[in-house]
Design an enzyme around this catalytic site. Sequence first.
Site, mmCIF file in Angstrom:
data_model
loop_
_atom_site.group_PDB
_atom_site.id
_atom_site.type_symbol
_atom_site.label_atom_id
_atom_site.label_comp_id
_atom_site.label_asym_id
_atom_site.label_seq_id
_atom_site.Cartn_x
_atom_site.Cartn_y
_atom_site.Cartn_z
ATOM 1 N N SER A 60 0.803 -1.224 0.000
ATOM 2 C CA SER A 60 0.000 0.000 0.000
ATOM 3 C C SER A 60 0.838 1.277 0.000
ATOM 4 O O SER A 60 0.338 2.346 -0.349
ATOM 5 C CB SER A 60 -0.944 0.021 1.206
ATOM 6 O OG SER A 60 -0.224 0.214 2.405
ATOM 7 N N LYS A 104 0.874 4.620 6.900
ATOM 8 C CA LYS A 104 0.278 5.518 5.908
ATOM 9 C C LYS A 104 0.959 6.885 5.955
ATOM 10 O O LYS A 104 1.734 7.177 6.860
ATOM 11 C CB LYS A 104 -1.231 5.701 6.170
ATOM 12 C CG LYS A 104 -2.027 4.409 6.176
ATOM 13 C CD LYS A 104 -2.023 3.715 4.835
ATOM 14 C CE LYS A 104 -2.702 2.347 4.919
ATOM 15 N NZ LYS A 104 -2.516 1.565 3.685
#
Length: 197
Positions: A60, A104
Amino acid sequence: MERKPKKINELNQQELNGESKPTDVKKEVFEWIKSLGFAVVAAVLITRYVFTFTVVDGESMFPTLHNKDRLIELKIDKYIRSYSYGDIVVIKDKVQTMNNYYVKRIIAMPGDTIKIYAGNVYLNGSLLQEPYIYSTEFGTQGDLEVTLKEDEYFVMGDNRKWGASRDSRIFGPVKKKSIGGRCVIIMYPLDRIGELK
């Protein structure tokens, strides 16, 4: 008159022979246990409040981070500094029944308005320049517009390919208390060692 040699005290004789008293052995064991206890407590405090190691699971954050990268995560940051745009952080997704942790990037800060439309990301009305994203050909999926409340952050993965990243587009903004720490260095693999940007 013959003088009798002085008797060596049994205790001194044990010391001369390299033997220890039982009480000395117990004391030494206790000291070892105490030192080990201090070490364990120190390790727990350091990994909880100062820094720890984090392993990337998935793609990701590609190309910035790769699957199985080992990172140094500074936990102390949440106590001594404010987070900034572009910081790579570990966040906890509390929406799920199981506690999931994700690495993230902070895209928007408290008070900002974030808008995703036609594959582009706009921050407070301006197109966001994102040199770190996986590929511009995919764009950023998930059209939305949200103004962040006090203490809210909007986080996304660098890999914007559809379905590649579970982030604030899915579970919404995250509170500061849900941020575990800031990732600062890739420690492994050796050919990727370096500071994160």
